[in-house]
Design an enzyme around this catalytic site. Structure first.
Site, PDB file in Angstrom:
ATOM      1  N   CYS A   1     -16.977   5.344 -13.089  1.00 34.02           N
ATOM      2  CA  CYS A   1     -16.197   6.529 -13.442  1.00 34.02           C
ATOM      3  C   CYS A   1     -16.727   7.267 -14.666  1.00 34.02           C
ATOM      4  O   CYS A   1     -16.381   8.427 -14.874  1.00 34.02           O
ATOM      5  CB  CYS A   1     -14.743   6.131 -13.660  1.00 34.02           C
ATOM      6  SG  CYS A   1     -13.906   5.588 -12.151  1.00 34.02           S
TER       7      CYS A   1
ATOM      8  N   GLY B   1      -6.669   6.978 -13.240  1.00 33.15           N
ATOM      9  CA  GLY B   1      -5.413   6.657 -12.577  1.00 33.15           C
ATOM     10  C   GLY B   1      -4.285   7.142 -13.458  1.00 33.15           C
ATOM     11  O   GLY B   1      -4.485   7.428 -14.645  1.00 33.15           O
TER      12      GLY B   1
ATOM     13  N   ASP C   1     -13.896  10.761  -2.056  1.00 32.80           N
ATOM     14  CA  ASP C   1     -15.323  11.051  -1.963  1.00 32.80           C
ATOM     15  C   ASP C   1     -15.596  12.509  -2.316  1.00 32.80           C
ATOM     16  O   ASP C   1     -14.707  13.360  -2.272  1.00 32.80           O
ATOM     17  CB  ASP C   1     -15.830  10.797  -0.540  1.00 32.80           C
ATOM     18  CG  ASP C   1     -15.644   9.352  -0.080  1.00 32.80           C
ATOM     19  OD1 ASP C   1     -15.215   8.525  -0.903  1.00 32.80           O
ATOM     20  OD2 ASP C   1     -15.915   9.080   1.097  1.00 32.80           O
TER      21      ASP C   1
ATOM     22  N   ASN D   1      -9.276   9.753  -7.451  1.00 30.39           N
ATOM     23  CA  ASN D   1     -10.321   9.379  -8.402  1.00 30.39           C
ATOM     24  C   ASN D   1     -11.628   9.373  -7.616  1.00 30.39           C
ATOM     25  O   ASN D   1     -11.899   8.457  -6.853  1.00 30.39           O
ATOM     26  CB  ASN D   1     -10.027   8.007  -8.996  1.00 30.39           C
ATOM     27  CG  ASN D   1     -11.107   7.533  -9.961  1.00 30.39           C
ATOM     28  OD1 ASN D   1     -12.204   8.099 -10.015  1.00 30.39           O
ATOM     29  ND2 ASN D   1     -10.815   6.488 -10.707  1.00 30.39           N
TER      30      ASN D   1
ATOM     31  N   HIS E   1     -11.295  12.133 -17.655  1.00 34.32           N
ATOM     32  CA  HIS E   1     -11.455  11.610 -16.298  1.00 34.32           C
ATOM     33  C   HIS E   1     -10.176  10.880 -15.894  1.00 34.32           C
ATOM     34  O   HIS E   1      -9.741   9.943 -16.575  1.00 34.32           O
ATOM     35  CB  HIS E   1     -12.630  10.627 -16.223  1.00 34.32           C
ATOM     36  CG  HIS E   1     -12.665   9.872 -14.935  1.00 34.32           C
ATOM     37  ND1 HIS E   1     -13.174  10.396 -13.774  1.00 34.32           N
ATOM     38  CD2 HIS E   1     -12.204   8.631 -14.615  1.00 34.32           C
ATOM     39  CE1 HIS E   1     -13.032   9.516 -12.801  1.00 34.32           C
ATOM     40  NE2 HIS E   1     -12.445   8.436 -13.287  1.00 34.32           N
TER      41      HIS E   1
ATOM     42  N   LEU F   1       0.825  -1.197   0.000  1.00 33.53           N
ATOM     43  CA  LEU F   1       0.000   0.000   0.000  1.00 33.53           C
ATOM     44  C   LEU F   1       0.867   1.258   0.000  1.00 33.53           C
ATOM     45  O   LEU F   1       0.545   2.248  -0.670  1.00 33.53           O
ATOM     46  CB  LEU F   1      -0.946   0.012   1.204  1.00 33.53           C
ATOM     47  CG  LEU F   1      -1.892   1.216   1.284  1.00 33.53           C
ATOM     48  CD1 LEU F   1      -2.746   1.341   0.028  1.00 33.53           C
ATOM     49  CD2 LEU F   1      -2.785   1.116   2.517  1.00 33.53           C
TER      50      LEU F   1
END
Length: 392
Positions: free
Chosen positions: A164, A308, A217, A338, A305, A56
């Site tokens: 998305c 990533g 969010d 995103n 958009h 992560l």
């Protein structure tokens, strides 16, 4: 960015063509700095797996995200500790939180947008509402209309679980409504929260770590209408042509399911490659309607958009775009992550901001009047709108 900053910058609009007349956004109160995300996530989920932590940490760097807003908080986890426990049926709790949160954010973003628009809320005729973060009957469109105090005669459309591509899909629908209902004014609202899919880290679900490092969010809003009253309204983008295509046999590439534990997503590794392989042909369909070709790529604006960094990098490479052409998309990704259907609103806001800065510096902007608004979602679905930037 207030309407006073935009005065005097708009070009002549084409009669009958839909235009974006205002933009707005809103976020939950919890701001997450990417550099602190790993410690907080593993603490809140009581996970001590060192390999998952390393993965992560690496993902948080590669996403290019710096900050995000999230509904999830320590207070919510104290009230609903089961959300951080593997395997428990928590969809009811998640929806209880999400349904309220998305409505609150959508109301706030819409109010910001309506204030910028400058006309009375009573002059809104239609509502298009987009979300992949709630499920209820009646839907979030009704609760948004109620929260804003819209007329019971407002015509409503609801788009659920488009992921998305939802924001661009909503814009396409709003364009159709505006151009087929003279005098109409449409409020398009999008609202999303990741609580619907929040889960503890697991070696069995490696994509969850990508989501933890990438998604945010928030809510977005736009007012769309044709034939703007220029004494009151300021057209920002004219929407010339909108299309949607899906790619056959790619429905498992973005795979999401609503289960007893919330939404589970799987993204195939080949998604960026699939988008790269098909984006040029899709763009050329839109550009051909006004005689633009691949030679014009770097004379256009690109509101993409930001699914990533890999997707943006692939598009930039395939189309040989100058790095600055995707700067608004990269800024939105860096500042908000995103945020699913909302993100295209944030990209367009940054694009206007950049246009106005160059305009005030008297830099030539003729080459970026025409451009494309693009988004990619489950299907795999491509949404695209050929547009004119009216602020250059």
């Amino acid at each position: 960015m207030g309407s006073e900053e935009l005065e005097g910058f708009s070009k002549m609009v084409n009669p009958g063509k839909a235009t974006i007349l205002a933009l707005g956004k809103a976020f939950p109160h919890q701001l997450v700095m990417q550099e602190f995300l790993v410690d907080g996530y593993f603490k809140n989920t009581n996970c001590d797996d060192p390999d998952l932590r390393k993965k992560l940490t690496r993902l948080c760097k590669t996403t290019t995200v710096k900050t995000r807003y999230v509904v999830m908080s320590e207070e919510i986890l104290k009230q609903y500790p089961e959300l951080a426990i593997e395997g428990l049926p928590t969809v009811k709790q998640r929806l209880d939180i999400c349904n309220d949160a998305v409505t609150e954010m959508a109301v706030e973003a819409s109010r910001v947008c309506i204030k910028k628009w400058g006309r009375p809320i009573s002059e809104l005729t239609h509502l298009v509402y987009v979300s992949s973060s709630e499920a209820r009957l009646p839907g979030g469109d009704l609760y948004l209309a109620k929260g804003l105090g819209l007329s019971p005669e407002t015509q409503r459309v609801m788009l659920y679980f488009m992921g998305c591509s939802g924001g661009a899909a909503g814009l396409r629908v709003a364009k159709d409504i505006a151009e087929n209902n003279p005098g109409s004014r449409i409020l398009l609202a999008t609202s999303e929260t990741t609580i619907i899919g929040f889960k503890p880290p697991s070696v069995d679900r490696p994509y969850d770590l990508v989501g933890a490092a990438l998604f945010g969010d928030g809510a977005g809003a736009m007012i769309i209408g044709s034939d703007p009253a220029l004494s009151i309204e300021t057209p920002l983008f004219e929407l010339h042509t909108a299309i949607q295509n899906f790619l056959p046999d790619t429905e498992k590439t973005i795979d999401g399911k609503l289960t007893e534990e919330g939404i589970s997503f799987k993204l195939a590794r080949e998604l960026p490659q699939i988008i790269e392989d098909n984006v040029e042909r899709f763009c050329e369909k839109l550009m051909a309607t006004v005689g633009l070709t691949e030679k014009d790529y770097n004379k256009m604006f690109w509101a993409v958009h930001p699914g990533g960094p890999a997707i943006l990098n692939r598009i930039e490479k395939r189309l040989n775009l100058f790095p600055e052409k995707l700067s608004a998309s990269r800024r939105a990704l860096m500042d908000y992550g995103n945020a699913s259907s909302n993100t295209i609103v944030y990209v367009l806001e940054y694009m206007i901001e950049e246009s106005l800065k160059k305009k005030k510096k008297e830099e030539s902007q003729e080459e970026s009047e025409w451009g494309l608004i693009l988004a990619f979602g489950p299907g795999v679905t491509f949404e695209g709108i050929l547009a004119r930037n009216m602020t250059v």
